[in-house]
Design a protein around this motif. Structure first.
Motif, short mmCIF file in Angstrom:
data_model
loop_
_atom_site.label_atom_id
_atom_site.label_comp_id
_atom_site.label_asym_id
_atom_site.label_seq_id
_atom_site.Cartn_x
_atom_site.Cartn_y
_atom_site.Cartn_z
N LYS A 70 44.86 100.03 -41.85
CA LYS A 70 44.97 99.23 -43.06
C LYS A 70 45.85 99.89 -44.11
CE LYS A 70 42.16 96.85 -46.54
NZ LYS A 70 40.78 96.56 -47.00
N ARG A 71 45.62 101.18 -44.37
CA ARG A 71 46.40 101.87 -45.39
C ARG A 71 47.87 101.95 -44.99
NH1 ARG A 71 45.37 108.04 -47.70
NH2 ARG A 71 47.25 108.12 -49.01
N GLY A 72 48.13 102.30 -43.72
CA GLY A 72 49.50 102.41 -43.26
C GLY A 72 50.22 101.08 -43.32
N MET A 73 49.50 100.00 -43.00
CA MET A 73 50.10 98.67 -43.05
C MET A 73 50.49 98.31 -44.49
SD MET A 73 51.13 95.97 -41.44
CE MET A 73 50.38 96.09 -39.82
N MET A 74 49.63 98.64 -45.45
CA MET A 74 49.93 98.35 -46.86
C MET A 74 51.17 99.12 -47.31
SD MET A 74 46.05 98.36 -48.42
CE MET A 74 46.65 98.33 -50.11
N GLU A 75 51.26 100.38 -46.92
CA GLU A 75 52.42 101.20 -47.29
C GLU A 75 53.69 100.65 -46.65
OE1 GLU A 75 51.18 105.00 -45.91
OE2 GLU A 75 50.04 105.48 -47.73
N MET A 76 53.57 100.21 -45.40
CA MET A 76 54.72 99.69 -44.69
C MET A 76 55.21 98.39 -45.32
SD MET A 76 55.06 98.93 -40.60
CE MET A 76 54.00 97.48 -40.65
N VAL A 77 54.28 97.53 -45.71
CA VAL A 77 54.65 96.27 -46.36
C VAL A 77 55.35 96.52 -47.68
CG1 VAL A 77 53.70 94.22 -47.51
CG2 VAL A 77 52.93 94.83 -45.21
N ARG A 78 54.86 97.48 -48.44
CA ARG A 78 55.54 97.83 -49.71
C ARG A 78 56.96 98.29 -49.44
NH1 ARG A 78 50.37 99.87 -51.53
NH2 ARG A 78 50.87 101.96 -50.76
N HIS A 79 57.14 99.06 -48.37
CA HIS A 79 58.47 99.54 -48.00
C HIS A 79 59.38 98.36 -47.64
CE1 HIS A 79 61.31 102.57 -46.54
NE2 HIS A 79 61.46 101.87 -45.43
N LEU A 80 58.85 97.40 -46.90
CA LEU A 80 59.62 96.21 -46.54
C LEU A 80 60.01 95.40 -47.77
CD1 LEU A 80 58.07 94.54 -43.34
CD2 LEU A 80 60.37 95.49 -43.61
N LYS A 81 59.07 95.21 -48.67
CA LYS A 81 59.31 94.40 -49.85
C LYS A 81 60.46 94.94 -50.68
CE LYS A 81 54.71 92.41 -50.65
NZ LYS A 81 53.53 92.39 -51.55
N LYS A 82 60.68 96.23 -50.60
CA LYS A 82 61.76 96.87 -51.35
C LYS A 82 63.09 96.80 -50.60
CE LYS A 82 59.54 100.77 -51.88
NZ LYS A 82 59.18 102.16 -52.30
N GLY A 83 63.11 96.04 -49.50
CA GLY A 83 64.34 95.93 -48.72
C GLY A 83 64.51 97.06 -47.73
N GLY A 84 63.42 97.74 -47.38
CA GLY A 84 63.50 98.89 -46.49
C GLY A 84 63.60 98.51 -45.03
N ILE A 85 63.81 99.54 -44.21
CA ILE A 85 63.88 99.39 -42.75
C ILE A 85 62.66 100.09 -42.16
CG2 ILE A 85 65.21 99.89 -40.67
CD1 ILE A 85 67.70 100.11 -42.44
N ILE A 86 61.99 99.43 -41.23
CA ILE A 86 60.88 100.07 -40.52
C ILE A 86 61.12 99.96 -39.02
CG2 ILE A 86 59.21 99.63 -42.35
CD1 ILE A 86 58.08 97.36 -40.62
N ALA A 87 60.55 100.90 -38.28
CA ALA A 87 60.65 100.90 -36.82
C ALA A 87 59.25 100.81 -36.24
CB ALA A 87 61.35 102.17 -36.33
N ILE A 88 59.06 99.91 -35.28
CA ILE A 88 57.76 99.71 -34.65
C ILE A 88 57.91 99.74 -33.14
CG2 ILE A 88 55.81 98.12 -34.37
CD1 ILE A 88 56.42 96.94 -37.08
N VAL A 89 57.10 100.57 -32.48
CA VAL A 89 57.04 100.57 -31.03
C VAL A 89 56.05 99.47 -30.63
CG1 VAL A 89 56.61 101.94 -28.96
CG2 VAL A 89 57.50 103.05 -31.02
N ALA A 90 56.55 98.41 -30.02
CA ALA A 90 55.78 97.16 -29.94
C ALA A 90 55.41 96.73 -28.53
CB ALA A 90 56.57 96.05 -30.63
#
Length: 308
Positions: free
Chosen positions: A182-202
């Motif tokens: 939950k915490r990591g997801m919240m941090e990741m979403v904040r990063h996305l909202k700022k126009g960031g790039i994230i990498a996910i092994v899916a």
């Protein structure tokens, strides 16, 4: 997964501590060997250990399910190739600068690089999806070196003693790192909202996911990356690092952006493209994962937690 060793039983704590010492000892010992010999040496170690730790059984079972007509000699070969690649990935993870330099020098091919550069120019968020194929961290290292600042979602290891130095090792490639939850997801979403790039092994079994065919068999797969891409208007771009014949170098393939349609269609496209790539390099995918584990997925998932 345990975060604090004190929450474990004495037996579990002792077992985790002992296995961590063994692995750290092997990694530390190989660290004294020059890089060009160290990586294949760790591959050899894991090839020898694979039958003892159940890797070969898992690989054979998975191949029997999705490639039942594969000749036994090819199954045996893949047992060794998969184990060798995983051993190399572990050694590379802890190698530091020598591995990063190899990753930085890897050529990048595929139409997705232009899409990635365009998204960065527009300040648009990007979700890079990858799989347990080749060495996925080589792609992350390469793109960070090219100036694409990105965060990455990682899964906490079950062994709390091993997890501590594992996280330190993967952070050497780049930060921020978001721990799954939950915490990591919240941090990741904040990063996305700022126009960031994230990498996910899916490409792991995902509670709350959807049954999506992989190698012709239903595999419970997270649709969260696609949901996030649609919600935050992010470019969803698959990226993979293919190990080259010398066993040390890589080619980074960035596939074209997945058209924004709906989560199932987008995730199905990613799975099919990964399957096509794996079929070309069967020994480079982590066939040790329980990818086709039986599970009744939630028909309306709101989140996902992956597991091996």
């Amino acid at each position: 997964m345990p975060v604090d060793p004190s929450t474990l039983s004495l037996g579990s704590r002792a077992g985790y501590f002992a296995s961590n010492l063994v692995l750290r000892g092997i990694i530390g010992g190989l660290g004294l060997v020059p890089y060009r010999w160290r990586i294949p040496a760790m591959g050899w170690v894991l090839r020898k250990a694979a039958p003892l730790v159940g890797f070969h059984k898992r690989i054979r079972n998975n191949l029997a399910l999705v490639c039942p007509d594969l000749p036994q000699q090819d199954v045996t070969r893949l047992c060794h190739e998969v184990s060798d690649n995983i051993g190399r990935v572990v050694a590379e993870l802890y190698a530091g600068a020598p591995f990063l330099e190899r990753a930085w020098q890897a050529p990048v091919t595929g139409p997705g690089l232009a899409a990635l550069e365009q998204a960065r120019a527009e300040g648009r968020p990007v979700i890079l999806v990858t799989g347990h194929f080749g060495n996925y961290d080589a792609a992350r290292a390469n793109l960070i070196h090219r100036g694409f600042e990105m965060g990455a979602l990682y899964r906490r290891m079950a062994n709390p003693f091993f997890n501590e130095h594992y996280v330190r090792a993967i952070e050497k490639t780049g930060k921020p790192m978001f721990e799954q939850g939950k915490r990591g997801m919240m941090e990741m979403v904040r990063h996305l909202k700022k126009g960031g790039i994230i990498a996910i092994v899916a490409d792991l079994h995902a509670h709350g996911g959807k049954n999506i065919d992989f190698f012709g068999e239903p595999a419970v797969t997270s649709v969260v990356p696609a949901e996030l891409a649609l919600k935050y208007k992010a470019a969803m771009i698959p990226v993979y690092a293919i190990r080259q014949p010398n066993g040390l170098d890589f080619e980074i393939i960035i596939q074209d952006e997945i058209p924004p349609t709906d989560p199932i269609t987008m995730t199905t496209t990613v799975s099919k493209q990964l399957e096509d790539l794996v079929r070309q390099h069967m020994g480079q995918w982590f066939w040790v994962h329980r990818r086709w584990k039986p599970y009744n997925p939630d028909p309306n998932p709101t989140g996902s937690t992956t597991e091996n």
